[in-house]
Design a protein around this motif. Structure first.
Motif, short mmCIF file in Angstrom:
data_model
loop_
_atom_site.label_atom_id
_atom_site.label_comp_id
_atom_site.label_asym_id
_atom_site.label_seq_id
_atom_site.Cartn_x
_atom_site.Cartn_y
_atom_site.Cartn_z
N SER A 64 1.01 -1.16 0.28
CA SER A 64 0.02 -0.03 -0.07
C SER A 64 0.80 1.40 -0.04
O SER A 64 0.59 2.29 -0.67
N PHE A 65 1.83 1.07 0.81
CA PHE A 65 2.92 2.37 0.81
C PHE A 65 3.68 2.74 -0.52
O PHE A 65 3.63 3.76 -1.00
N GLY A 66 3.92 1.46 -1.21
CA GLY A 66 4.54 1.60 -2.62
C GLY A 66 3.38 2.35 -3.47
O GLY A 66 4.06 3.18 -4.35
N VAL A 67 2.13 1.98 -3.37
CA VAL A 67 1.08 2.64 -4.31
C VAL A 67 1.21 4.17 -4.02
O VAL A 67 1.34 4.95 -5.02
N ILE A 68 1.24 4.45 -2.62
CA ILE A 68 1.18 6.00 -2.54
C ILE A 68 2.48 6.63 -2.90
O ILE A 68 2.53 7.73 -3.41
#
Length: 333
Positions: free
Chosen positions: A219-223
């Motif tokens: 999820s962090f990578g998507v952000i």
């Protein structure tokens, strides 16, 4: 902070401070409700004319499981933010008080919001240095949460649930699914709540495994990729539902990515403080975070170390503001 030290607001208090939840006060939608700016006149919060942000739960939310009510969500959020370990963390919204009435259930934060990160991602209002600071601060928050004796798992971390204050400091403002427990455990009620697809880990979705810290790395990578590419995923606005997959950030990034290349938006490459090597390095870091297999992803400790090693943090530690935005302050680093 203890429950007794929190303000107990009425629904009329929240209506008064948000001009009856006026459209002009509306900040954005979150998974379980809505965000509004507000101002308390008088001494209700101890500060004359204090700017606040109000979050209300919406029982009509499509993500709200019928067996999981707003009362539990308010209670769990108050308990979480009242925890001495969490209280005062710079990237968690500071809680002033709460409201639990039949008509309105919500919380009030000591926060003057600029906007949600989701709304700011594609705009020119936030420059390269500010974007990099936001990425680093979010990474440090997740490292902190995952580093507890029993890791806190956010479950629904996405750009709509992060608000920037007037100094561009990110604040996590949605804790509807956060849990402190052994990694992999999740209450039966919370399992019934639908996850938002924009930041949802496809490995978790396809395999049905337990949610764990590696899912939040995804999820962090998507952000991260959305911030550097100035790109958001607006699934709700798609006219053709069959094109949903192509609009997911991780799908788009994997189609566009080439080794030793950058996905940084061209306009950001012209910003003060941008370094070509940083563009390549942070793109590669984002791609590692969205690897399909969790074992191939870094943990948040590794992510923070990689971010802190970038040129912008090693060589530009004076945090001078970009000429495009003079409101950026030194203490935002």
């Amino acid at each position: 902070m203890e429950f007794s030290k929190l303000e107990v607001f009425t629904s009329e208090d929240l209506k008064a401070c948000t001009n009856n939840f006026n459209k002009k006060n509306f900040v954005g939608l979150i998974q379980f409700g809505k965000l509004y700016t507000g101002k308390f006149e008088g001494c209700m919060t101890g500060t004359e004319g204090q700017d606040v942000m109000v979050k209300i739960w919406d029982k009509k939310s499509e993500y709200m499981a019928f067996t999981y009510d707003e009362y539990l969500m308010v209670k769990e959020e108050v308990e979480f933010l009242s925890n001495p370990t969490m209280n005062g963390h710079p990237n968690l919204a500071k809680l002033i008080g709460y409201c639990f009435e039949e008509e309105v259930k919500g919380v009030v934060y000591d926060l003057s919001p600029l906007d949600t990160l989701h709304n700011l991602m594609v705009k020119d209002d936030i420059n390269w240095l500010q974007r990099m600071n936001v990425i680093l601060e979010i990474a440090r928050l997740l490292k902190f949460l995952h580093g507890q004796d029993k890791p806190y798992l956010v479950f629904n971390i996405n750009a709509s649930h992060i608000v920037l204050n007037q100094d561009f400091m990110p604040k996590l403002i949605d804790f509807g699914l956060i849990s402190k427990q052994d990694i992999g455990e999740m209450s039966t009620q919370k399992k019934q709540i639908t996850m938002r697809r924009q930041c949802d880990d496809p490995y978790f979705t396809l395999r049905g495994n337990n949610w764990e810290t590696s899912c939040e790395v995804f999820s962090f990578g998507v952000i991260l990729l959305g911030l550097i590419a100035k790109r958001t995923c607006e699934l709700e606005k798609l006219e053709k539902p069959d094109l949903v997959l192509d609009h997911l950030m991780h799908v788009w990034a994997k189609k566009e990515y080439k080794p030793q290349c950058s996905l940084v938006h061209k306009s950001l490459q012209e910003d003060w403080g941008y370094h070509a090597e940083d563009g390549i390095a942070i793109t590669e870091l984002g791609m590692r975070c969205i690897e399909f297999f969790p074992t191939n992803r870094p943990n948040m400790k590794d992510v923070v170390e990689r971010l802190e090693s970038l040129h912008i943090f090693q060589r530009l530690g004076d945090s001078r503001p970009h000429k495009r935005d003079k409101r950026y302050h030194h203490n935002a680093m």
